[in-house]
Write an enzyme that holds these catalytic residues in place. Structure first.
Site, PDB file in Angstrom:
ATOM      1  N   CYS A 128       2.321   0.377  -4.653  1.00 47.56           N
ATOM      2  CA  CYS A 128       2.639   0.606  -3.630  1.00 47.56           C
ATOM      3  C   CYS A 128       1.810   0.993  -2.544  1.00 47.56           C
ATOM      4  CB  CYS A 128       4.173   1.349  -3.737  1.00 47.56           C
ATOM      5  SG  CYS A 128       5.056   1.159  -2.468  1.00 47.56           S
ATOM      6  N   HIS A 173       7.024  -1.943  -7.672  1.00 50.46           N
ATOM      7  CA  HIS A 173       6.892  -0.710  -8.375  1.00 50.46           C
ATOM      8  C   HIS A 173       7.133  -1.159  -9.874  1.00 50.46           C
ATOM      9  CE1 HIS A 173       7.083   2.702  -5.494  1.00 50.46           C
ATOM     10  NE2 HIS A 173       7.332   1.587  -4.725  1.00 50.46           N
ATOM     11  N   GLU A 192       7.098   0.561 -12.689  1.00 47.53           N
ATOM     12  CA  GLU A 192       7.782   1.733 -13.279  1.00 47.53           C
ATOM     13  C   GLU A 192       9.461   1.608 -12.918  1.00 47.53           C
ATOM     14  OE1 GLU A 192       7.280   3.545  -9.074  1.00 47.53           O
ATOM     15  OE2 GLU A 192       6.353   2.100 -10.295  1.00 47.53           O
TER      16      GLU A 192
END
Length: 199
Positions: free
Chosen positions: A79, A180, A182
């Protein structure tokens, strides 16, 4: 060991938890000495480009990142972290980035909802090591208002948001992801597992 750089911006714990879930040691740190002992380095981030660049320069993290590149250690930007790898950003003015990768960060095109938030499919352009085992149209999670534009032959994936936009890049062992991993479920975990396995 994977070092997750803490410079005060971003939800670092979610990145650490994803690596821990995969059985990989990941340490959140702001200490350069700890970062230098890592086998791999992650630069995450959420927030304003200018503030983030000022902070990492003040802490000497910019020099450490360049050293990591020279040492050919795997380096992952997520990001805002990804955006700082490039030459400049036009977020609230014009601001110089790290220049590790060639390209600029520009505001998403007119006519689309900003920020771009939610799930979108990747169009994988290059089978880079991070994308090993992914299907051609894997869905990942985005939250961003600015995006990459580069002419360099480093783009590994795009997505469609009003137009085709570049969302992943790779040069040698430097990897840049606008989305992202995650927060991207099984696909994201696979990407992080691929990163964690790299030599």
């Amino acid at each position: 060991m994977i070092a997750i750089i803490d410079y005060g911006m971003g939800n670092l714990r979610s990145v650490q938890k994803a690596f821990e879930y995969l059985g990989m040691e990941a340490v959140i740190t702001e200490e350069i000495e700890v970062m230098q002992k890592a086998d791999k380095v992650v630069l995450p981030g959420v927030g304003a480009f200018k503030d983030a660049m000022e902070t990492i320069r003040k802490k000497g993290i910019d020099s450490f990142l360049w050293e990591t590149v020279k040492q050919q250690k795997p380096l992952l930007g997520i990001c805002l972290g990804m955006q700082m790898f490039f030459e400049k950003s036009y977020e609230y003015g014009e601001h110089k980035g790290l220049g590790i990768l060639q390209g600029e960060i520009k505001r998403l095109p007119d006519g689309v909802k900003v920020p771009h938030m939610g799930w979108n499919s990747l169009d994988i352009k290059k089978k880079m090591p991070l994308f090993e085992g992914l299907s051609q149209e894997s869905y990942v999670y985005f939250v961003h208002s600015y995006y990459l534009q580069t002419e360099a032959d480093i783009v590994s994936a795009t997505t469609y948001y009003g137009k085709e936009i570049q969302v992943a890049a790779q040069k040698d062992k430097v990897f840049a992801l606008q989305f992202h991993p995650e927060k991207s479920g099984e696909v994201g975990l696979k990407i992080l597992k691929n990163f964690g396995r790299m030599q």
